[in-house]
Write a protein that holds these residues in place. Structure first.
Motif, PDB file in Angstrom:
ATOM      1  N   ARG A  47       0.817  -1.215   0.000  1.00 36.79           N
ATOM      2  CA  ARG A  47       0.000   0.000   0.000  1.00 36.79           C
ATOM      3  C   ARG A  47       0.852   1.267   0.000  1.00 36.79           C
ATOM      4  O   ARG A  47       0.582   2.197  -0.750  1.00 36.79           O
ATOM      5  CB  ARG A  47      -0.949   0.006   1.201  1.00 36.79           C
ATOM      6  CG  ARG A  47      -1.852   1.227   1.198  1.00 36.79           C
ATOM      7  CD  ARG A  47      -2.748   1.294   2.400  1.00 36.79           C
ATOM      8  NE  ARG A  47      -1.945   1.625   3.571  1.00 36.79           N
ATOM      9  CZ  ARG A  47      -2.159   1.144   4.780  1.00 36.79           C
ATOM     10  NH1 ARG A  47      -3.140   0.304   4.997  1.00 36.79           N
ATOM     11  NH2 ARG A  47      -1.398   1.488   5.782  1.00 36.79           N
ATOM     12  N   ASN A  48       1.900   1.286   0.808  1.00 40.62           N
ATOM     13  CA  ASN A  48       2.713   2.496   0.882  1.00 40.62           C
ATOM     14  C   ASN A  48       3.596   2.692  -0.350  1.00 40.62           C
ATOM     15  O   ASN A  48       4.193   3.749  -0.513  1.00 40.62           O
ATOM     16  CB  ASN A  48       3.566   2.498   2.147  1.00 40.62           C
ATOM     17  CG  ASN A  48       2.742   2.711   3.390  1.00 40.62           C
ATOM     18  OD1 ASN A  48       1.635   3.241   3.329  1.00 40.62           O
ATOM     19  ND2 ASN A  48       3.249   2.290   4.518  1.00 40.62           N
ATOM     20  N   ASP A  49       3.681   1.697  -1.211  1.00 42.02           N
ATOM     21  CA  ASP A  49       4.443   1.830  -2.457  1.00 42.02           C
ATOM     22  C   ASP A  49       3.575   2.300  -3.615  1.00 42.02           C
ATOM     23  O   ASP A  49       4.101   2.746  -4.637  1.00 42.02           O
ATOM     24  CB  ASP A  49       5.072   0.484  -2.848  1.00 42.02           C
ATOM     25  CG  ASP A  49       6.148   0.041  -1.890  1.00 42.02           C
ATOM     26  OD1 ASP A  49       7.011   0.869  -1.543  1.00 42.02           O
ATOM     27  OD2 ASP A  49       6.126  -1.136  -1.482  1.00 42.02           O
ATOM     28  N   LEU A  50       2.260   2.186  -3.485  1.00 43.37           N
ATOM     29  CA  LEU A  50       1.379   2.473  -4.616  1.00 43.37           C
ATOM     30  C   LEU A  50       1.551   3.895  -5.143  1.00 43.37           C
ATOM     31  O   LEU A  50       1.619   4.110  -6.357  1.00 43.37           O
ATOM     32  CB  LEU A  50      -0.084   2.226  -4.235  1.00 43.37           C
ATOM     33  CG  LEU A  50      -0.458   0.773  -3.973  1.00 43.37           C
ATOM     34  CD1 LEU A  50      -1.891   0.696  -3.442  1.00 43.37           C
ATOM     35  CD2 LEU A  50      -0.291  -0.065  -5.233  1.00 43.37           C
ATOM     36  N   LEU A  51       1.623   4.864  -4.256  1.00 47.54           N
ATOM     37  CA  LEU A  51       1.749   6.252  -4.698  1.00 47.54           C
ATOM     38  C   LEU A  51       3.076   6.484  -5.402  1.00 47.54           C
ATOM     39  O   LEU A  51       3.124   7.108  -6.471  1.00 47.54           O
ATOM     40  CB  LEU A  51       1.583   7.194  -3.503  1.00 47.54           C
ATOM     41  CG  LEU A  51       1.358   8.659  -3.839  1.00 47.54           C
ATOM     42  CD1 LEU A  51       0.145   8.847  -4.736  1.00 47.54           C
ATOM     43  CD2 LEU A  51       1.188   9.462  -2.560  1.00 47.54           C
ATOM     44  N   ALA A  52       4.160   5.961  -4.850  1.00 55.57           N
ATOM     45  CA  ALA A  52       5.471   6.088  -5.502  1.00 55.57           C
ATOM     46  C   ALA A  52       5.457   5.395  -6.866  1.00 55.57           C
ATOM     47  O   ALA A  52       6.050   5.886  -7.829  1.00 55.57           O
ATOM     48  CB  ALA A  52       6.568   5.517  -4.611  1.00 55.57           C
ATOM     49  N   ASP A  53       4.767   4.260  -6.952  1.00 56.85           N
ATOM     50  CA  ASP A  53       4.671   3.556  -8.226  1.00 56.85           C
ATOM     51  C   ASP A  53       3.909   4.382  -9.257  1.00 56.85           C
ATOM     52  O   ASP A  53       4.265   4.401 -10.439  1.00 56.85           O
ATOM     53  CB  ASP A  53       3.993   2.198  -8.046  1.00 56.85           C
ATOM     54  CG  ASP A  53       4.853   1.209  -7.264  1.00 56.85           C
ATOM     55  OD1 ASP A  53       6.087   1.406  -7.202  1.00 56.85           O
ATOM     56  OD2 ASP A  53       4.286   0.244  -6.722  1.00 56.85           O
TER      57      ASP A  53
END
Length: 85
Positions: A47-53
């Motif tokens: 979840r915390n990687d989704l925005l960076a992705d």
């Protein structure tokens, strides 16, 4: 590139999860997945990687879509320890 290979795999029955759809910048599939099951964001171990992705995919519309969910924190660090910016 990546999108062409991903489409080829999908045409041959590969499963697409939320993280992969975000990495590919496929806003239509992300929107469809989240419309069907908004809890996918909370269930994602990344979840915390989704925005960076979404930033990596260079998709402002996808960033906007993800930020519309309360569980997406624009300051959260991802698995690499880096924030989205």
């Amino acid at each position: 590139g990546e999108k062409e290979v991903a489409e080829l795999l999908l045409q041959h029955g590969a499963n697409l999860d939320l993280t992969s759809a975000v990495v590919l910048g496929d806003i239509d599939r992300v929107r469809a997945m989240l419309s069907k099951n908004p809890a996918l964001i909370d269930q994602s171990p990344f979840r915390n990687d989704l925005l960076a992705d979404a930033v990596y995919a260079r998709s402002p519309d996808l960033v906007t879509l993800l930020l519309s969910y309360d569980s997406i924190d624009p300051n959260a660090t991802g698995s690499s320890g880096e924030p989205p910016l």
